[in-house]
Design a protein around this motif. Structure first.
Motif, PDB file in Angstrom:
ATOM      1  N   SER A 124       0.822  -1.210   0.000  1.00 41.63           N
ATOM      2  CA  SER A 124       0.000   0.000   0.000  1.00 41.63           C
ATOM      3  C   SER A 124       0.855   1.258   0.000  1.00 41.63           C
ATOM      4  O   SER A 124       1.985   1.266   0.477  1.00 41.63           O
ATOM      5  CB  SER A 124      -0.922  -0.003   1.225  1.00 41.63           C
ATOM      6  OG  SER A 124      -1.849  -1.053   1.137  1.00 41.63           O
ATOM      7  N   ASP A 125       0.286   2.337  -0.545  1.00 44.55           N
ATOM      8  CA  ASP A 125       0.966   3.621  -0.624  1.00 44.55           C
ATOM      9  C   ASP A 125       0.657   4.432   0.636  1.00 44.55           C
ATOM     10  O   ASP A 125      -0.502   4.740   0.910  1.00 44.55           O
ATOM     11  CB  ASP A 125       0.478   4.361  -1.878  1.00 44.55           C
ATOM     12  CG  ASP A 125       1.272   5.624  -2.152  1.00 44.55           C
ATOM     13  OD1 ASP A 125       1.207   6.547  -1.314  1.00 44.55           O
ATOM     14  OD2 ASP A 125       1.931   5.691  -3.207  1.00 44.55           O
ATOM     15  N   ALA A 126       1.698   4.759   1.428  1.00 45.34           N
ATOM     16  CA  ALA A 126       1.490   5.444   2.718  1.00 45.34           C
ATOM     17  C   ALA A 126       0.871   6.821   2.525  1.00 45.34           C
ATOM     18  O   ALA A 126      -0.034   7.211   3.277  1.00 45.34           O
ATOM     19  CB  ALA A 126       2.816   5.550   3.466  1.00 45.34           C
ATOM     20  N   ARG A 127       1.346   7.580   1.539  1.00 48.22           N
ATOM     21  CA  ARG A 127       0.784   8.903   1.281  1.00 48.22           C
ATOM     22  C   ARG A 127      -0.671   8.782   0.834  1.00 48.22           C
ATOM     23  O   ARG A 127      -1.538   9.552   1.265  1.00 48.22           O
ATOM     24  CB  ARG A 127       1.605   9.630   0.207  1.00 48.22           C
ATOM     25  CG  ARG A 127       1.039  10.986  -0.240  1.00 48.22           C
ATOM     26  CD  ARG A 127       0.999  11.987   0.878  1.00 48.22           C
ATOM     27  NE  ARG A 127       0.536  13.283   0.420  1.00 48.22           N
ATOM     28  CZ  ARG A 127       0.206  14.297   1.212  1.00 48.22           C
ATOM     29  NH1 ARG A 127       0.310  14.154   2.531  1.00 48.22           N
ATOM     30  NH2 ARG A 127      -0.207  15.439   0.726  1.00 48.22           N
ATOM     31  N   GLY A 128      -0.943   7.803   0.005  1.00 48.73           N
ATOM     32  CA  GLY A 128      -2.304   7.590  -0.453  1.00 48.73           C
ATOM     33  C   GLY A 128      -3.232   7.216   0.681  1.00 48.73           C
ATOM     34  O   GLY A 128      -4.371   7.666   0.733  1.00 48.73           O
ATOM     35  N   GLU A 129      -2.749   6.410   1.612  1.00 49.11           N
ATOM     36  CA  GLU A 129      -3.577   6.032   2.762  1.00 49.11           C
ATOM     37  C   GLU A 129      -3.903   7.251   3.618  1.00 49.11           C
ATOM     38  O   GLU A 129      -5.031   7.396   4.105  1.00 49.11           O
ATOM     39  CB  GLU A 129      -2.860   4.991   3.614  1.00 49.11           C
ATOM     40  CG  GLU A 129      -3.678   4.543   4.812  1.00 49.11           C
ATOM     41  CD  GLU A 129      -3.037   3.426   5.602  1.00 49.11           C
ATOM     42  OE1 GLU A 129      -3.711   2.850   6.467  1.00 49.11           O
ATOM     43  OE2 GLU A 129      -1.844   3.132   5.351  1.00 49.11           O
ATOM     44  N   GLN A 164     -10.273  -1.194  -7.583  1.00 52.84           N
ATOM     45  CA  GLN A 164     -10.468  -0.609  -8.905  1.00 52.84           C
ATOM     46  C   GLN A 164      -9.099  -0.271  -9.526  1.00 52.84           C
ATOM     47  O   GLN A 164      -8.125  -0.034  -8.821  1.00 52.84           O
ATOM     48  CB  GLN A 164     -11.323   0.658  -8.811  1.00 52.84           C
ATOM     49  CG  GLN A 164     -11.687   1.299 -10.143  1.00 52.84           C
ATOM     50  CD  GLN A 164     -12.474   0.365 -11.027  1.00 52.84           C
ATOM     51  OE1 GLN A 164     -11.876  -0.351 -11.837  1.00 52.84           O
ATOM     52  NE2 GLN A 164     -13.805   0.359 -10.876  1.00 52.84           N
ATOM     53  N   HIS A 165      -9.034  -0.254 -10.848  1.00 51.14           N
ATOM     54  CA  HIS A 165      -7.790   0.108 -11.531  1.00 51.14           C
ATOM     55  C   HIS A 165      -7.356   1.525 -11.137  1.00 51.14           C
ATOM     56  O   HIS A 165      -8.148   2.473 -11.246  1.00 51.14           O
ATOM     57  CB  HIS A 165      -7.968   0.069 -13.049  1.00 51.14           C
ATOM     58  CG  HIS A 165      -8.120  -1.311 -13.615  1.00 51.14           C
ATOM     59  ND1 HIS A 165      -7.197  -2.312 -13.420  1.00 51.14           N
ATOM     60  CD2 HIS A 165      -9.097  -1.852 -14.393  1.00 51.14           C
ATOM     61  CE1 HIS A 165      -7.581  -3.404 -14.053  1.00 51.14           C
ATOM     62  NE2 HIS A 165      -8.735  -3.153 -14.643  1.00 51.14           N
ATOM     63  N   ALA A 166      -6.115   1.683 -10.719  1.00 49.87           N
ATOM     64  CA  ALA A 166      -5.613   2.997 -10.321  1.00 49.87           C
ATOM     65  C   ALA A 166      -5.639   3.973 -11.490  1.00 49.87           C
ATOM     66  O   ALA A 166      -6.026   5.135 -11.332  1.00 49.87           O
ATOM     67  CB  ALA A 166      -4.204   2.869  -9.759  1.00 49.87           C
ATOM     68  N   ALA A 167      -5.226   3.530 -12.667  1.00 48.82           N
ATOM     69  CA  ALA A 167      -5.179   4.424 -13.831  1.00 48.82           C
ATOM     70  C   ALA A 167      -6.572   4.936 -14.173  1.00 48.82           C
ATOM     71  O   ALA A 167      -6.740   6.109 -14.534  1.00 48.82           O
ATOM     72  CB  ALA A 167      -4.567   3.699 -15.025  1.00 48.82           C
ATOM     73  N   TYR A 168      -7.577   4.080 -14.058  1.00 54.43           N
ATOM     74  CA  TYR A 168      -8.937   4.506 -14.335  1.00 54.43           C
ATOM     75  C   TYR A 168      -9.389   5.548 -13.320  1.00 54.43           C
ATOM     76  O   TYR A 168     -10.006   6.558 -13.683  1.00 54.43           O
ATOM     77  CB  TYR A 168      -9.892   3.316 -14.325  1.00 54.43           C
ATOM     78  CG  TYR A 168     -11.348   3.724 -14.398  1.00 54.43           C
ATOM     79  CD1 TYR A 168     -11.898   4.154 -15.598  1.00 54.43           C
ATOM     80  CD2 TYR A 168     -12.150   3.711 -13.265  1.00 54.43           C
ATOM     81  CE1 TYR A 168     -13.223   4.552 -15.672  1.00 54.43           C
ATOM     82  CE2 TYR A 168     -13.478   4.098 -13.327  1.00 54.43           C
ATOM     83  CZ  TYR A 168     -14.007   4.528 -14.529  1.00 54.43           C
ATOM     84  OH  TYR A 168     -15.319   4.939 -14.592  1.00 54.43           O
ATOM     85  N   MET A 169      -9.086   5.327 -12.037  1.00 58.65           N
ATOM     86  CA  MET A 169      -9.505   6.278 -11.008  1.00 58.65           C
ATOM     87  C   MET A 169      -8.822   7.629 -11.181  1.00 58.65           C
ATOM     88  O   MET A 169      -9.435   8.678 -10.972  1.00 58.65           O
ATOM     89  CB  MET A 169      -9.252   5.687  -9.622  1.00 58.65           C
ATOM     90  CG  MET A 169     -10.199   4.558  -9.280  1.00 58.65           C
ATOM     91  SD  MET A 169     -10.155   4.030  -7.547  1.00 58.65           S
ATOM     92  CE  MET A 169      -8.599   3.139  -7.512  1.00 58.65           C
ATOM     93  N   ALA A 206      -4.990   6.918  -5.609  1.00 61.57           N
ATOM     94  CA  ALA A 206      -5.538   5.929  -6.531  1.00 61.57           C
ATOM     95  C   ALA A 206      -4.843   4.579  -6.340  1.00 61.57           C
ATOM     96  O   ALA A 206      -5.495   3.524  -6.353  1.00 61.57           O
ATOM     97  CB  ALA A 206      -5.390   6.396  -7.975  1.00 61.57           C
ATOM     98  N   GLN A 207      -3.525   4.613  -6.171  1.00 60.73           N
ATOM     99  CA  GLN A 207      -2.794   3.376  -5.938  1.00 60.73           C
ATOM    100  C   GLN A 207      -3.224   2.726  -4.629  1.00 60.73           C
ATOM    101  O   GLN A 207      -3.356   1.506  -4.533  1.00 60.73           O
ATOM    102  CB  GLN A 207      -1.284   3.646  -5.918  1.00 60.73           C
ATOM    103  CG  GLN A 207      -0.681   4.024  -7.262  1.00 60.73           C
ATOM    104  CD  GLN A 207      -0.669   2.873  -8.242  1.00 60.73           C
ATOM    105  OE1 GLN A 207      -0.831   1.721  -7.871  1.00 60.73           O
ATOM    106  NE2 GLN A 207      -0.472   3.186  -9.513  1.00 60.73           N
ATOM    107  N   TYR A 208      -3.473   3.546  -3.603  1.00 63.04           N
ATOM    108  CA  TYR A 208      -3.904   2.999  -2.326  1.00 63.04           C
ATOM    109  C   TYR A 208      -5.284   2.351  -2.448  1.00 63.04           C
ATOM    110  O   TYR A 208      -5.505   1.234  -1.957  1.00 63.04           O
ATOM    111  CB  TYR A 208      -3.940   4.088  -1.254  1.00 63.04           C
ATOM    112  CG  TYR A 208      -4.473   3.578   0.073  1.00 63.04           C
ATOM    113  CD1 TYR A 208      -3.690   2.774   0.889  1.00 63.04           C
ATOM    114  CD2 TYR A 208      -5.769   3.866   0.476  1.00 63.04           C
ATOM    115  CE1 TYR A 208      -4.186   2.270   2.083  1.00 63.04           C
ATOM    116  CE2 TYR A 208      -6.279   3.375   1.667  1.00 63.04           C
ATOM    117  CZ  TYR A 208      -5.482   2.575   2.471  1.00 63.04           C
ATOM    118  OH  TYR A 208      -5.982   2.071   3.646  1.00 63.04           O
ATOM    119  N   MET A 209      -6.216   3.037  -3.104  1.00 63.01           N
ATOM    120  CA  MET A 209      -7.564   2.495  -3.251  1.00 63.01           C
ATOM    121  C   MET A 209      -7.553   1.217  -4.078  1.00 63.01           C
ATOM    122  O   MET A 209      -8.313   0.283  -3.807  1.00 63.01           O
ATOM    123  CB  MET A 209      -8.493   3.539  -3.874  1.00 63.01           C
ATOM    124  CG  MET A 209      -8.774   4.718  -2.954  1.00 63.01           C
ATOM    125  SD  MET A 209     -10.062   5.859  -3.567  1.00 63.01           S
ATOM    126  CE  MET A 209      -9.239   6.569  -4.999  1.00 63.01           C
TER     127      MET A 209
END
Length: 219
Positions: A124-129, A164-169, A206-209
């Motif tokens: 998981s991405d810490a900043r994204g979280e 969900q796909h990060a690129a799509y989000m 997006a990467q975190y989600m």
């Protein structure tokens, strides 16, 4: 299911017409879509892009597996009414003009009932979280979990984002910056999505989600 439904030349022609969009097709093949059984639509149309169970392969095509039923219905109604003006909607989804309300409800039921979107295995991405759970108050960015749920599961017309796909989000965050691409009153447009596709924070969240909801690995 796919083995039981045969793709006849007529069905394939109808699928091609639907996927090309209304602006490139005649009314006759588009209207014939309304006579297709819902499972035939899934097998011969939806699966071509989204996969048979809604687990799309392309990072720019949204996963539908386990998505919120009310959200799916709302999006299909918008495609049918041509009230979504973003590029993907106008190029690929306008052929849904002739879907019936029954087909829309059954398509939403089908994909909502599939196993939830599968998350990738990366860390998981810490900043994204941090953004997902707390937002960035100084920049006026609200926490994503306030609407999408602590596990990104969504509710009602608020979509599931977990897996969900990060690129799509990221691409959708850019759409939300342009009010004319969503119909007036769309909940997602009324909320201040201040992250854009050029923002590093957008990529992080997006990467975190995308990695939310992954089942624990077994020993």
């Amino acid at each position: 299911m796919s083995g039981a439904i045969q793709r006849s030349p007529l069905t394939l022609a109808l699928c091609a017409a639907l996927l090309m969009g209304c602006s490139h097709t005649s009314e006759r093949p588009s209207k014939a879509i309304s006579n297709m059984p819902t499972l035939a639509l899934v097998d011969n149309v939806c699966a071509l892009c989204h996969g048979l169970t809604g687990e799309s392969v392309s990072p720019m095509i949204p996963k539908l597996a386990g998505q919120q039923k009310d959200y799916l219905k709302a999006q299909l109604m918008q495609f049918k009414a041509h009230s979504r003006m973003d590029k993907a909607a106008t190029e690929y989804m306008w052929g849904f003009t002739h879907l019936t309300d029954t087909q829309i409800a059954e398509l939403a039921d089908y994909f909502a009932a599939q196993p939830p979107m599968q998350a990738p295995a990366q860390t998981s991405d810490a900043r994204g979280e941090l953004i997902f759970r707390r937002g960035v108050p100084a920049a006026g960015i609200a926490q994503c979990s306030a609407c999408h749920g602590a596990q990104g599961q969504g509710q009602g017309q608020t979509p599931r984002v977990a897996g969900q796909h990060a690129a799509y989000m990221v691409s959708q965050l850019n759409v939300f910056q342009q009010a004319d691409l969503r119909q007036r009153g769309d909940l997602s447009s009324e909320i201040a999505h201040t992250l854009s596709d050029a923002d590093a924070d957008a990529e992080s969240v997006a990467q975190y989600m995308a990695r939310l909801g992954r089942a624990p690995s077994t020993p």
